[in-house]
Scaffold this active site. Structure first.
Site, PDB file in Angstrom:
ATOM      1  N   GLU A  93       0.820  -1.222   0.000  1.00  0.00           N
ATOM      2  CA  GLU A  93       0.000   0.000   0.000  1.00  0.00           C
ATOM      3  C   GLU A  93       0.851   1.267   0.000  1.00  0.00           C
ATOM      4  O   GLU A  93       1.944   1.283   0.574  1.00  0.00           O
ATOM      5  CB  GLU A  93      -0.861   0.037   1.266  1.00  0.00           C
ATOM      6  CG  GLU A  93      -1.933  -1.013   1.289  1.00  0.00           C
ATOM      7  CD  GLU A  93      -2.764  -0.951   2.570  1.00  0.00           C
ATOM      8  OE1 GLU A  93      -3.513  -1.886   2.812  1.00  0.00           O
ATOM      9  OE2 GLU A  93      -2.645   0.042   3.313  1.00  0.00           O
ATOM     10  N   CYS A 106       3.061   8.510   1.352  1.00  0.00           N
ATOM     11  CA  CYS A 106       3.544   7.593   2.371  1.00  0.00           C
ATOM     12  C   CYS A 106       3.747   6.257   1.658  1.00  0.00           C
ATOM     13  O   CYS A 106       2.798   5.722   1.079  1.00  0.00           O
ATOM     14  CB  CYS A 106       2.465   7.497   3.456  1.00  0.00           C
ATOM     15  SG  CYS A 106       2.809   6.280   4.691  1.00  0.00           S
ATOM     16  N   CYS A 113       5.149  -6.879   7.486  1.00  0.00           N
ATOM     17  CA  CYS A 113       6.107  -6.419   8.495  1.00  0.00           C
ATOM     18  C   CYS A 113       6.180  -7.461   9.612  1.00  0.00           C
ATOM     19  O   CYS A 113       5.174  -8.054   9.994  1.00  0.00           O
ATOM     20  CB  CYS A 113       5.669  -5.074   9.067  1.00  0.00           C
ATOM     21  SG  CYS A 113       6.850  -4.398  10.259  1.00  0.00           S
ATOM     22  N   CYS A 117       3.518  -4.485  15.822  1.00  0.00           N
ATOM     23  CA  CYS A 117       3.045  -3.437  16.733  1.00  0.00           C
ATOM     24  C   CYS A 117       1.528  -3.641  16.920  1.00  0.00           C
ATOM     25  O   CYS A 117       0.815  -3.902  15.947  1.00  0.00           O
ATOM     26  CB  CYS A 117       3.314  -2.051  16.149  1.00  0.00           C
ATOM     27  SG  CYS A 117       5.062  -1.753  15.852  1.00  0.00           S
ATOM     28  N   CYS A 120      -1.243  -1.770  14.768  1.00  0.00           N
ATOM     29  CA  CYS A 120      -1.011  -1.676  13.321  1.00  0.00           C
ATOM     30  C   CYS A 120      -1.530  -2.908  12.600  1.00  0.00           C
ATOM     31  O   CYS A 120      -1.235  -4.039  12.979  1.00  0.00           O
ATOM     32  CB  CYS A 120       0.482  -1.512  13.073  1.00  0.00           C
ATOM     33  SG  CYS A 120       0.939  -1.680  11.344  1.00  0.00           S
ATOM     34  N   CYS A 333      -1.842   2.155   7.456  1.00  0.00           N
ATOM     35  CA  CYS A 333      -1.375   1.129   6.531  1.00  0.00           C
ATOM     36  C   CYS A 333      -1.870  -0.265   6.914  1.00  0.00           C
ATOM     37  O   CYS A 333      -2.097  -0.567   8.061  1.00  0.00           O
ATOM     38  CB  CYS A 333       0.133   1.154   6.402  1.00  0.00           C
ATOM     39  SG  CYS A 333       1.012   0.446   7.780  1.00  0.00           S
TER      40      CYS A 333
END
Ligand code: SF4
Length: 342
Positions: A93, A106, A113, A117, A120, A333
């Site tokens: 994205e 961005c 990932c 976190c 997220c 995101c």
């Protein structure tokens, strides 16, 4: 296998054009101009090359641009989210944000990932692979072509931890900055990291004036451990020490991102403690109300956010409560990709 010209820096492109293709040197700058300034990505359209040159380029090279797979546009503020398909089918994205005097992007640096976190959505999708420098830059070029407009600011704050894909991210930054390529001023490029301390220190040695933004989100290890598992590897004091080293080397201010979560890290004590740990670092703080959608966390009220910011300002720290953008399209995101990952 054909070579993707977007994965090359100018020197590599020049070597390919002159040594491997046997063209004259000035062809390198012509081709770079077609790609990075004119947004032309097929050799057939490069009309200042001879027909034979275009044909031989087609045999040996390609310009692989991520394909636009989906787009969501906010009705509130025009924030536009792009879902790109890479050439192995993976999805990433990017987001375009409009400001009165500039367009910011961005962009992603990894497919997924690994850092998980808690606030997220990308972290919940897991890690697939690093993106190549060409794929990273390709997001920018594809969005510029679609918008028919230049992007003025770029933030590496999309999917992934950029400093865990250090080599490709740095190469992409040099290509965006190179006067002979995209020619975007380095001060208009920001790396946003969750705090990979050793790489933050390395950034201080770069001979390029990019900006650094660190996602701190909490000022104690007890708090940060709860929302950012990477804190067990790089605890608060190590991240801040790395920021000091970065600053000693680069003499640049560091921006700290602080996601404010109601009842968790938004009290007056939290603000005082944040000011304490940032003392000795030239810093700016961006307070971002948490996105409740993936996390289930709640946003603090405006009164709490303003009071928090005021405490930091009273301690001499420039502080901004960031205006939210694209709330109707979940601009954070991982949300759009998540739609296709069920
Ligand atoms: S916030 Fe950034 S570092 Fe954390 S999981 Fe999401 S993409 Fe990864």
């Amino acid at each position: 296998m054909k070579k993707n010209l977007l994965d090359m820096d100018y020197q590599e492109l020049n070597y390919f054009i002159t040594e491997e293709m046997g063209f004259q040197k000035f062809r390198t700058s012509q081709i770079a101009d077609w790609i990075y300034q004119k947004h032309i990505f097929t050799f057939d359209e490069m009309t200042n090359l001879s027909i034979d040159q275009r044909a031989s380029l087609k045999e040996k090279a390609e310009i692989f641009l991520p394909e636009i797979f989906d787009i969501q546009k906010s009705r509130i503020d025009d924030t536009t989210k792009f879902l790109f398909k890479l050439n192995d089918g993976n999805l990433v994205e990017s987001v375009i944000l409009y400001y009165p005097n500039r367009i910011a992007a961005c962009i992603s640096s990894q497919v997924g990932c690994a850092l998980k976190c808690s606030f997220c959505n990308t972290g919940k999708l897991g890690f697939t692979r690093d993106m190549s420098s060409g794929e990273i830059v390709g997001q920018v070029l594809a969005m510029e072509k679609y918008l028919n407009s230049n992007i003025n600011n770029i933030v590496y704050m999309g999917m992934g931890e950029p400093l865990l894909n250090y080599k490709n991210v740095i190469k992409s930054i040099y290509n965006l900055n190179d006067k002979k390529m995209k020619n975007l001023g380095a001060r208009h490029i920001t790396i946003s990291t969750s705090g990979i301390a050793d790489k933050i220190e390395e950034l201080g040695n770069l001979n390029i004036e990019i900006r650094l933004s660190v996602s701190l989100h909490a000022s104690t290890n007890i708090q940060r451990d709860k929302i950012m598992p990477i804190n067990s590897k790089y605890p608060v004091e190590q991240v801040l020490q790395a920021c000091k080293t970065y600053q000693d080397r680069s003499n640049k201010r560091v921006t700290f991102e602080y996601i404010a979560i109601k009842g968790f890290n938004d009290s007056a004590d939290d603000a005082e403690n944040l000011a304490n740990v940032l003392s000795g670092i030239k810093s700016m703080v961006n307070i971002i109300p948490v996105n409740p959608n993936p996390s289930g966390y709640e946003r603090p009220s405006k009164r709490f956010l303003d009071a928090f910011a005021e405490i930091l300002r009273s301690r001499g720290i420039d502080t901004v409560v960031r205006a939210e953008k694209g709330t109707d399209i979940d601009a954070a995101c991982g949300q759009l990709k998540g739609k296709y990952s069920k």
